[in-house]
Design an enzyme around this catalytic site. Sequence first.
Site, PDB file in Angstrom:
ATOM      1  N   HIS A  90      11.113  37.224   0.585  1.00  0.00           N
ATOM      2  CA  HIS A  90      11.199  38.602   1.083  1.00  0.00           C
ATOM      3  C   HIS A  90      12.287  38.654   2.154  1.00  0.00           C
ATOM      4  O   HIS A  90      12.547  37.680   2.854  1.00  0.00           O
ATOM      5  CB  HIS A  90       9.836  38.985   1.684  1.00  0.00           C
ATOM      6  CG  HIS A  90       9.663  40.419   2.024  1.00  0.00           C
ATOM      7  ND1 HIS A  90      10.242  40.992   3.140  1.00  0.00           N
ATOM      8  CD2 HIS A  90       8.969  41.414   1.414  1.00  0.00           C
ATOM      9  CE1 HIS A  90       9.890  42.267   3.204  1.00  0.00           C
ATOM     10  NE2 HIS A  90       9.121  42.553   2.167  1.00  0.00           N
ATOM     11  N   ASP A 168       4.719  32.100   5.081  1.00  0.00           N
ATOM     12  CA  ASP A 168       4.471  33.535   4.998  1.00  0.00           C
ATOM     13  C   ASP A 168       3.310  33.744   4.035  1.00  0.00           C
ATOM     14  O   ASP A 168       3.459  33.630   2.822  1.00  0.00           O
ATOM     15  CB  ASP A 168       5.736  34.248   4.503  1.00  0.00           C
ATOM     16  CG  ASP A 168       5.517  35.735   4.242  1.00  0.00           C
ATOM     17  OD1 ASP A 168       4.393  36.232   4.459  1.00  0.00           O
ATOM     18  OD2 ASP A 168       6.474  36.400   3.807  1.00  0.00           O
ATOM     19  N   GLN A 171       1.046  37.698   1.088  1.00  0.00           N
ATOM     20  CA  GLN A 171       0.524  38.000  -0.245  1.00  0.00           C
ATOM     21  C   GLN A 171      -0.606  37.053  -0.648  1.00  0.00           C
ATOM     22  O   GLN A 171      -1.186  37.209  -1.724  1.00  0.00           O
ATOM     23  CB  GLN A 171       1.649  37.900  -1.283  1.00  0.00           C
ATOM     24  CG  GLN A 171       2.851  38.781  -1.006  1.00  0.00           C
ATOM     25  CD  GLN A 171       2.536  40.257  -1.038  1.00  0.00           C
ATOM     26  OE1 GLN A 171       2.948  41.024  -0.177  1.00  0.00           O
ATOM     27  NE2 GLN A 171       1.793  40.667  -2.032  1.00  0.00           N
ATOM     28  N   LYS A 194      -2.262  43.917   4.077  1.00  0.00           N
ATOM     29  CA  LYS A 194      -2.410  43.136   2.853  1.00  0.00           C
ATOM     30  C   LYS A 194      -3.840  42.609   2.698  1.00  0.00           C
ATOM     31  O   LYS A 194      -4.222  42.131   1.638  1.00  0.00           O
ATOM     32  CB  LYS A 194      -1.450  41.945   2.849  1.00  0.00           C
ATOM     33  CG  LYS A 194       0.022  42.310   2.969  1.00  0.00           C
ATOM     34  CD  LYS A 194       0.526  43.021   1.730  1.00  0.00           C
ATOM     35  CE  LYS A 194       2.026  43.233   1.806  1.00  0.00           C
ATOM     36  NZ  LYS A 194       2.535  43.956   0.621  1.00  0.00           N
ATOM     37  N   CYS A 332      12.374  44.405  -1.619  1.00  0.00           N
ATOM     38  CA  CYS A 332      12.826  43.641  -0.445  1.00  0.00           C
ATOM     39  C   CYS A 332      13.078  42.178  -0.811  1.00  0.00           C
ATOM     40  O   CYS A 332      12.795  41.265  -0.029  1.00  0.00           O
ATOM     41  CB  CYS A 332      11.828  43.733   0.709  1.00  0.00           C
ATOM     42  SG  CYS A 332      11.628  45.398   1.361  1.00  0.00           S
TER      43      CYS A 332
END
Length: 374
Positions: A90, A168, A171, A194, A332
């Site tokens: 991203h 990260d 998700q 999220k 993105c």
Amino acid sequence: QKPKAVLDALMGYYTRYTSNIHRGLYELSEHATESYEAARTKVARFLGAADPDEVVFVRGATEGINLIASSWGRFHLKPGDEVLMSQLEHHANIVPWQMLCAATGAKLRVIPMDDAGNTDVDAALEIMNRGRVKVLSMMWVSNALGVRLPVEGLVREARKRGIFTLVDGAQAVSHFPVNVAALDCDAFVFSGHKLYGPTGIGVLWARSSVLNAMPPYQGGGDMIRKVSFDGSTFAAPPARFEAGTPHIAGAIGLGAAVDWLTGVGFDRVREIDAALYEHCLRVLSDIPGIRRIGTSDGQLGAVSFFSDVAHPSDIASVLSVDRIAVRTGHHCAQPLMDRLGIPGTVRISMALYNSRADLDRLGKSLANAMRMLG
């Protein structure tokens, strides 16, 4: 799209005990402070963190990555050092490191992937073995393709070589349990929305040794020990990184989301995820003129497709008439789309509030869109 428990937590703060935290000796402020810090404890437990003080509330995963890059990276990177990441990242995990590289003389290195979206682990190890990589920063699950990346193994290999690791997890956190102690990364970020929580709130978890060695990211109220015109001293983490009035309601709402999702249980989440994903693929298989983008094993939460005869935006516009919401464009992740040789995709995102009936409606509307457009 938000559990009632989250909405009740937000309304409870705004209607019963709205007050700033860490500042007042009156009942409302003490209640707000206790609720805010209780949310920190819930998040720490949810992540398997050793200490709630390792949890910093930020605006989202983006700010968490920027905080690490700015406060840790600028004091640890020098010319010739390398920052390694995947080809699926991203923009939030690309641009902050690009800015840091421009400021320090470090370089960005990218792990290649195949056409299915699989990360080339051997290539990653080859790059790490050259001895110039100082940071491995990568997503666990692709927001654009739903591909799960081999984070566990790459973090393990990076740690063997003394490489700082940031994951990260934006998700990932709503799909499977996260234990930062077992993962053994140095830092982990995710966004509250999220996780079925409020927008504008997120988390940076980092080892105590990392946070204690980092200077403040922003200056202002509540991140200080003492201020004078001759100089200032700063509070210990996490307060050091939470300048000003924080998103109090957001943190409390995030704590409620953690409680709610924990109550559902990840065994049930896995069942629902698998059922929706399999049904989505069956629905798409009956529609001519589209091709899936990203076919790696173990995908989660999202299915992306492209059509050679209809523009993604046109497809989304037709679906919107039937009150079906899909995301289109590069998501993105422009470098990923460049690698795939397409301008963007239509992305179907599925979550616990979805059903097979939703996907059947999508299939009917999508088939109609392709007849109209193709």
